[in-house]
Design a protein around this motif. Structure first.
Motif, PDB file in Angstrom:
ATOM      1  N   ILE A  42      45.684 -92.168  39.219  1.00 27.78           N
ATOM      2  CA  ILE A  42      45.724 -90.762  38.834  1.00 27.78           C
ATOM      3  C   ILE A  42      46.549 -90.693  37.554  1.00 27.78           C
ATOM      4  O   ILE A  42      47.762 -90.883  37.577  1.00 27.78           O
ATOM      5  N   GLY A  43      45.873 -90.433  36.438  1.00 24.89           N
ATOM      6  CA  GLY A  43      46.517 -90.508  35.129  1.00 24.89           C
ATOM      7  C   GLY A  43      46.853 -89.184  34.484  1.00 24.89           C
ATOM      8  O   GLY A  43      47.452 -89.164  33.409  1.00 24.89           O
ATOM      9  N   SER A  44      46.473 -88.079  35.118  1.00 26.94           N
ATOM     10  CA  SER A  44      46.729 -86.781  34.491  1.00 26.94           C
ATOM     11  C   SER A  44      47.007 -85.722  35.551  1.00 26.94           C
ATOM     12  O   SER A  44      46.687 -85.898  36.729  1.00 26.94           O
ATOM     13  N   VAL A  45      47.573 -84.632  35.094  1.00 27.05           N
ATOM     14  CA  VAL A  45      47.837 -83.509  35.984  1.00 27.05           C
ATOM     15  C   VAL A  45      46.525 -82.938  36.504  1.00 27.05           C
ATOM     16  O   VAL A  45      46.429 -82.564  37.677  1.00 27.05           O
ATOM     17  N   GLN A  46      45.505 -82.903  35.673  1.00 21.78           N
ATOM     18  CA  GLN A  46      44.203 -82.394  36.129  1.00 21.78           C
ATOM     19  C   GLN A  46      43.646 -83.260  37.248  1.00 21.78           C
ATOM     20  O   GLN A  46      43.169 -82.740  38.263  1.00 21.78           O
ATOM     21  N   GLU A  47      43.722 -84.585  37.109  1.00 20.44           N
ATOM     22  CA  GLU A  47      43.254 -85.480  38.170  1.00 20.44           C
ATOM     23  C   GLU A  47      44.072 -85.285  39.445  1.00 20.44           C
ATOM     24  O   GLU A  47      43.524 -85.299  40.548  1.00 20.44           O
ATOM     25  N   ALA A  48      45.377 -85.096  39.286  1.00 19.87           N
ATOM     26  CA  ALA A  48      46.248 -84.884  40.443  1.00 19.87           C
ATOM     27  C   ALA A  48      45.879 -83.592  41.168  1.00 19.87           C
ATOM     28  O   ALA A  48      45.750 -83.575  42.392  1.00 19.87           O
ATOM     29  N   SER A  49      45.697 -82.522  40.409  1.00 18.99           N
ATOM     30  CA  SER A  49      45.362 -81.249  41.058  1.00 18.99           C
ATOM     31  C   SER A  49      43.984 -81.319  41.711  1.00 18.99           C
ATOM     32  O   SER A  49      43.781 -80.768  42.800  1.00 18.99           O
ATOM     33  N   ASP A  50      43.049 -82.017  41.080  1.00 16.73           N
ATOM     34  CA  ASP A  50      41.723 -82.190  41.682  1.00 16.73           C
ATOM     35  C   ASP A  50      41.825 -82.920  43.020  1.00 16.73           C
ATOM     36  O   ASP A  50      41.182 -82.524  44.003  1.00 16.73           O
ATOM     37  N   LEU A  51      42.626 -83.994  43.068  1.00 12.61           N
ATOM     38  CA  LEU A  51      42.794 -84.740  44.312  1.00 12.61           C
ATOM     39  C   LEU A  51      43.492 -83.893  45.373  1.00 12.61           C
ATOM     40  O   LEU A  51      43.054 -83.839  46.524  1.00 12.61           O
ATOM     41  N   LEU A  52      44.558 -83.227  44.989  1.00 15.19           N
ATOM     42  CA  LEU A  52      45.320 -82.421  45.941  1.00 15.19           C
ATOM     43  C   LEU A  52      44.486 -81.279  46.524  1.00 15.19           C
ATOM     44  O   LEU A  52      44.672 -80.894  47.679  1.00 15.19           O
ATOM     45  N   ALA A  53      43.567 -80.737  45.742  1.00 18.72           N
ATOM     46  CA  ALA A  53      42.720 -79.631  46.201  1.00 18.72           C
ATOM     47  C   ALA A  53      41.456 -80.121  46.924  1.00 18.72           C
ATOM     48  O   ALA A  53      40.754 -79.337  47.549  1.00 18.72           O
ATOM     49  N   SER A  54      41.212 -81.411  46.864  1.00 14.37           N
ATOM     50  CA  SER A  54      39.989 -82.000  47.395  1.00 14.37           C
ATOM     51  C   SER A  54      40.064 -82.262  48.902  1.00 14.37           C
ATOM     52  O   SER A  54      41.135 -82.468  49.462  1.00 14.37           O
ATOM     53  N   VAL A  55      38.894 -82.313  49.523  1.00 17.17           N
ATOM     54  CA  VAL A  55      38.824 -82.715  50.926  1.00 17.17           C
ATOM     55  C   VAL A  55      39.149 -84.201  51.082  1.00 17.17           C
ATOM     56  O   VAL A  55      39.359 -84.677  52.191  1.00 17.17           O
ATOM     57  N   GLU A  56      39.188 -84.940  49.975  1.00 15.32           N
ATOM     58  CA  GLU A  56      39.538 -86.358  50.012  1.00 15.32           C
ATOM     59  C   GLU A  56      41.020 -86.584  50.287  1.00 15.32           C
ATOM     60  O   GLU A  56      41.421 -87.702  50.607  1.00 15.32           O
ATOM     61  N   TRP A  57      41.856 -85.538  50.112  1.00 10.89           N
ATOM     62  CA  TRP A  57      43.285 -85.708  50.360  1.00 10.89           C
ATOM     63  C   TRP A  57      43.467 -86.070  51.834  1.00 10.89           C
ATOM     64  O   TRP A  57      43.166 -85.271  52.718  1.00 10.89           O
ATOM     65  N   PRO A  58      43.983 -87.284  52.124  1.00  6.22           N
ATOM     66  CA  PRO A  58      44.045 -87.751  53.498  1.00  6.22           C
ATOM     67  C   PRO A  58      45.277 -87.303  54.279  1.00  6.22           C
ATOM     68  O   PRO A  58      45.329 -87.454  55.489  1.00  6.22           O
ATOM     69  N   GLY A  59      46.252 -86.775  53.597  1.00  4.60           N
ATOM     70  CA  GLY A  59      47.500 -86.416  54.262  1.00  4.60           C
ATOM     71  C   GLY A  59      47.513 -84.976  54.740  1.00  4.60           C
ATOM     72  O   GLY A  59      46.567 -84.221  54.547  1.00  4.60           O
ATOM     73  N   PRO A  60      48.628 -84.609  55.347  1.00  3.75           N
ATOM     74  CA  PRO A  60      48.764 -83.227  55.819  1.00  3.75           C
ATOM     75  C   PRO A  60      48.871 -82.260  54.644  1.00  3.75           C
ATOM     76  O   PRO A  60      49.334 -82.622  53.575  1.00  3.75           O
ATOM     77  N   ARG A  61      48.435 -81.078  54.859  1.00  2.00           N
ATOM     78  CA  ARG A  61      48.571 -80.028  53.836  1.00  2.00           C
ATOM     79  C   ARG A  61      49.829 -79.229  54.184  1.00  2.00           C
ATOM     80  O   ARG A  61      49.768 -78.086  54.607  1.00  2.00           O
ATOM     81  N   ASP A  62      50.940 -79.932  53.989  1.00  2.00           N
ATOM     82  CA  ASP A  62      52.239 -79.393  54.348  1.00  2.00           C
ATOM     83  C   ASP A  62      52.964 -78.854  53.114  1.00  2.00           C
ATOM     84  O   ASP A  62      52.350 -78.656  52.063  1.00  2.00           O
ATOM     85  N   GLU A  63      54.263 -78.634  53.252  1.00  2.00           N
ATOM     86  CA  GLU A  63      55.052 -78.087  52.151  1.00  2.00           C
ATOM     87  C   GLU A  63      55.073 -79.010  50.930  1.00  2.00           C
ATOM     88  O   GLU A  63      54.990 -78.545  49.797  1.00  2.00           O
ATOM     89  N   LEU A  64      55.167 -80.328  51.152  1.00  2.00           N
ATOM     90  CA  LEU A  64      55.160 -81.263  50.021  1.00  2.00           C
ATOM     91  C   LEU A  64      53.825 -81.210  49.275  1.00  2.00           C
ATOM     92  O   LEU A  64      53.786 -81.243  48.046  1.00  2.00           O
ATOM     93  N   HIS A  65      52.743 -81.149  50.036  1.00  5.93           N
ATOM     94  CA  HIS A  65      51.416 -81.050  49.428  1.00  5.93           C
ATOM     95  C   HIS A  65      51.295 -79.749  48.639  1.00  5.93           C
ATOM     96  O   HIS A  65      50.850 -79.747  47.484  1.00  5.93           O
ATOM     97  N   ALA A  66      51.689 -78.640  49.243  1.00  7.29           N
ATOM     98  CA  ALA A  66      51.598 -77.335  48.578  1.00  7.29           C
ATOM     99  C   ALA A  66      52.455 -77.299  47.319  1.00  7.29           C
ATOM    100  O   ALA A  66      52.030 -76.778  46.283  1.00  7.29           O
ATOM    101  N   ASN A  67      53.647 -77.883  47.389  1.00 11.96           N
ATOM    102  CA  ASN A  67      54.536 -77.920  46.230  1.00 11.96           C
ATOM    103  C   ASN A  67      53.911 -78.751  45.105  1.00 11.96           C
ATOM    104  O   ASN A  67      53.975 -78.376  43.929  1.00 11.96           O
TER     105      ASN A  67
END
Length: 87
Positions: free
Chosen positions: A25-50
């Motif tokens: 993940i080389g950019s903020v756009q890629e990071a936000s895409d992953l975090l918003a994606s169904v591919e995110w494997p972790g919990p959608r907790d406070e750390l994820h939301a932050n």
């Protein structure tokens, strides 16, 4: 529509382990895409939301790319997907 310059490149990519393998993940756009994606494997907790909120603020020009990278690493560590594998 965002241009390539609007993606806000990280000084150093964050490597994460997904079902498809290790992904850089080389950019903020890629990071936000992953975090918003169904591919995110972790919990959608406070750390994820932050992490997602910080990425969106960076893309709007209100935070630094370093902040977004740090929050992504925090969320990836909590999700157990952070990889320190050599590229």
């Amino acid at each position: 529509m965002r241009t390539e310059l609007d993606t806000k490149q990280f000084a150093e990519p964050v490597l994460v382990r997904l079902s498809s393998g290790i992904v850089s993940i080389g950019s903020v756009q890629e990071a936000s895409d992953l975090l918003a994606s169904v591919e995110w494997p972790g919990p959608r907790d406070e750390l994820h939301a932050n992490a997602l909120e910080t990425c969106l603020k960076v893309l709007d020009g209100h935070r630094s790319t370093g902040d977004a990278r740090a929050r992504l690493v925090d969320a990836a560590l909590a999700a157990g997907i952070y990889s320190d594998a050599v590229r």
